[in-house]
Design an enzyme around this catalytic site. Structure first.
Site, PDB file in Angstrom:
ATOM      1  N   LYS A   1       0.624  -1.131  -0.054  1.00 60.87           N
ATOM      2  CA  LYS A   1      -0.116   0.042   0.190  1.00 60.87           C
ATOM      3  C   LYS A   1       0.814   1.324   0.114  1.00 60.87           C
ATOM      4  O   LYS A   1       0.433   2.321   0.661  1.00 60.87           O
ATOM      5  CB  LYS A   1      -1.114   0.323   1.209  1.00 60.87           C
ATOM      6  CG  LYS A   1      -1.979  -1.123   1.137  1.00 60.87           C
ATOM      7  CD  LYS A   1      -3.057  -1.169   2.410  1.00 60.87           C
ATOM      8  CE  LYS A   1      -2.169  -1.496   3.619  1.00 60.87           C
ATOM      9  NZ  LYS A   1      -3.045  -1.722   4.730  1.00 60.87           N
TER      10      LYS A   1
ATOM     11  N   ASP B   1      -5.564  -5.492  10.945  1.00 57.33           N
ATOM     12  CA  ASP B   1      -6.904  -4.966  10.745  1.00 57.33           C
ATOM     13  C   ASP B   1      -8.214  -6.031  10.573  1.00 57.33           C
ATOM     14  O   ASP B   1      -9.244  -5.654  11.267  1.00 57.33           O
ATOM     15  CB  ASP B   1      -6.928  -3.736  10.023  1.00 57.33           C
ATOM     16  CG  ASP B   1      -6.620  -4.012   8.634  1.00 57.33           C
ATOM     17  OD1 ASP B   1      -6.118  -5.087   8.201  1.00 57.33           O
ATOM     18  OD2 ASP B   1      -6.863  -3.095   7.796  1.00 57.33           O
TER      19      ASP B   1
HETATM   20 MG    MG Z   1      -7.525   0.686   8.170  1.00 49.37          MG
END
Ligand code: MG
Ligand code: ADP
Length: 465
Positions: free
Chosen positions: A165, A200
């Site tokens: 990312k 997450d």
């Molecule tokens: Mg997040």
């Protein structure tokens, strides 16, 4: 007329390259299931890592006390504290703060990044008010949500496998991220213990389960994409520890790295991948998630500008710039329902630098947004359907028993804010499941579940528990 013909030809080509007919989605789901199985066997060539999380129990509702959480995984990171009141009082009080990460820290050194985070956390701890209670003599405890692939070595330790990312930091891969954070906290003079390190997806799963007992999987659709789910511990051949008493183990699939020749990979995807920080990696993620969708649209518009003079005789220079068109802009354009598409027109002016676009050009642009968003949403739905298949919850049991209610917790800015993306995903999942099974499956927004989930897991793994 010639220009129109060229435009139509490019669009037709794009439509066919990015198409995701339901039959293709089914074969993608099957490929996903077999990659999941390979990953669970520990096959090093599996594109899904299927990471063991050491979370063998999800929150029960009995958790209580003061806990902190820190969520690092994209452009922002968040710090949170929560006072848990047990079964009766549940979440008594919760506060959070969001801090954006200066871009230079995303490509700097490990120490700079962790020092920045620890400093922000220390500042947040200083603002703890009287409505939060830490029993005398106890150390504050933290759940660390770290949304990058980690080789977990226990519930509270693990080494970074790779950055994704847009993060690219030297010297973190192979290091224990909890030690990195703990050392940085110590440098800040902050006395706090990390008792849970979670992805997450795992945080969202834990937070989702706390709110709804039928949550079995969590999917993140934000800057990147990933999923976690509750697997039967005896269905994980690579697990050679003791079987957990619960019989379950949460698996972090890291599905963003899924790759299959079934995926409708176009020239636009290939070029974007080639020029990315991590070529050849995170192929599924690059077709689905928020970091990339706008960029794919830009590449298609650029092709239309080059090959069919979509924006006139000259190709707008701004359009040549990678990542100028962000997914939130794409979403705003896609949702413009005004009769003259004026929001879209204004975005094209702002972002691409082309004033006064014709209505036709605006319609074409919106159509491109639709094609790219729809492909992403449908591919994500195929992944979820794959997980349901893996769990045997994709169809009504043949013995006539009732299918258990099955909830998927979804979170992430893309799912939350890009309405057409979310509704297409849900419609596709319903289509894949068919009428009977789909009535037992619920996709549910678990807004910010991951922060509270990490705090809940910090609570259940407390050194004082
Ligand atoms: Mg997040
Ligand atoms: P992260 O994934 O970085 O932890 P989020 O879950 O908040 O963070 O997701 C942020 C991402 O969501 C952004 O990178 C962007 O791609 C996407 N996003 C945010 N707002 C919108 C929007 N209005 N429309 C479409 N996508 C959005």
């Amino acid at each position: 007329a010639d220009r129109k013909r060229r435009v139509a030809a490019v669009i037709e080509e794009v439509e066919s390259r990015l198409a995701t007919p339901t039959a293709l989605l089914r074969s993608i789901s099957d490929a996903m299931v077999s990659e999941m199985e390979r990953g669970l066997c520990g096959d090093i060539h599996a594109t899904l890592k299927m990471l063991i999380t050491y979370v063998d129990n999800l929150p029960t509702g009995d958790e209580h006390g003061l806990f902190y959480a820190l969520d690092l995984g994209g452009t922002n990171f968040r710090v949170l504290r929560v006072q848990l009141g047990g079964r009766e009082k549940r979440v008594v009080k919760q506060q959070y703060e969001e801090v954006s990460i200066p871009p230079h820290l995303m490509v700097g050194t490990s120490m700079e990044l962790f020092d920045f985070i620890a400093a922000a956390l220390a500042k947040f701890v200083d603002t703890e008010g009287d409505d939060f209670h830490l029993p005398e003599g106890r150390q504050r405890e933290l759940g660390f949500t770290f949304s990058f692939p980690v080789n977990q070595t226990s519930i509270s330790s693990g080494t970074l496998i790779k950055w994704t990312k847009g993060f690219s930091i030297n010297g973190t891969v192979g290091e224990d991220v909890v030690s990195e954070l703990s050392n940085a906290m110590e440098r800040q003079g902050l006395d706090m213990k990390v008792t849970a390190l979670v992805n997450d997806t795992v945080g969202t799963l834990a937070g989702g389960r706390y709110m709804d007992n039928d949550v079995v999987a969590a999917v993140i659709l934000g800057t990147g994409t990933n999923a976690a789910y509750v697997e039967y511990a005896n269905a994980i051949p690579k697990w050679n520890g003791l079987l957990p008493r619960s019989g379950n183990m949460v698996i972090n699939t890291e599905w963003g790295s899924f790759k299959s020749d079934k995926l409708p990979l176009s020239e636009f995807d290939k070029a974007m991948d080639f020029e990315s920080l991590n070529p050849g990696e995170q192929i599924y993620e690059k077709m689905i998630s928020g970091m990339y969708l706008g960029e794919i649209v830009r590449r298609i518009l650029l092709k239309l500008a080059h090959d069919a003079s979509l924006f006139g005789d000259v190709v707008p220079t701004k359009l040549e710039q990678p990542f100028v068109l962000r997914t939130p802009d794409m979403s705003a354009m896609h949702h413009d329902s005004s009769h003259d598409l004026k929001i879209l027109g204004a975005k094209l002016k702002d972002v691409v630098g082309v004033p006064n676009t014709s209505l036709e050009v605006r319609y074409i642009t919106r159509h491109i947004c639709d094609i790219v968003a729809e492909r992403g949403a449908r591919l994500a739905a195929a992944g979820i359907y794959g997980i349901l298949k893996k769990l045997g919850r994709d169809k009504v049991p043949s013995d006539g028993s009732k299918m258990p209610r099955t909830v998927i917790a979804l979170d992430g800015g893309l799912y939350e804010h890009y309405k057409k993306f979310g509704s297409c995903l849900e419609a596709t999942l319903t289509d894949l499941l068919g009428e009977d099974a789909s009535s037992s499956v619920v996709a549910k927004l678990a807004n910010d579940g991951s922060g509270i989930g990490a705090a809940l897991l910090a609570a259940s793994h407390s050194q004082y528990a």
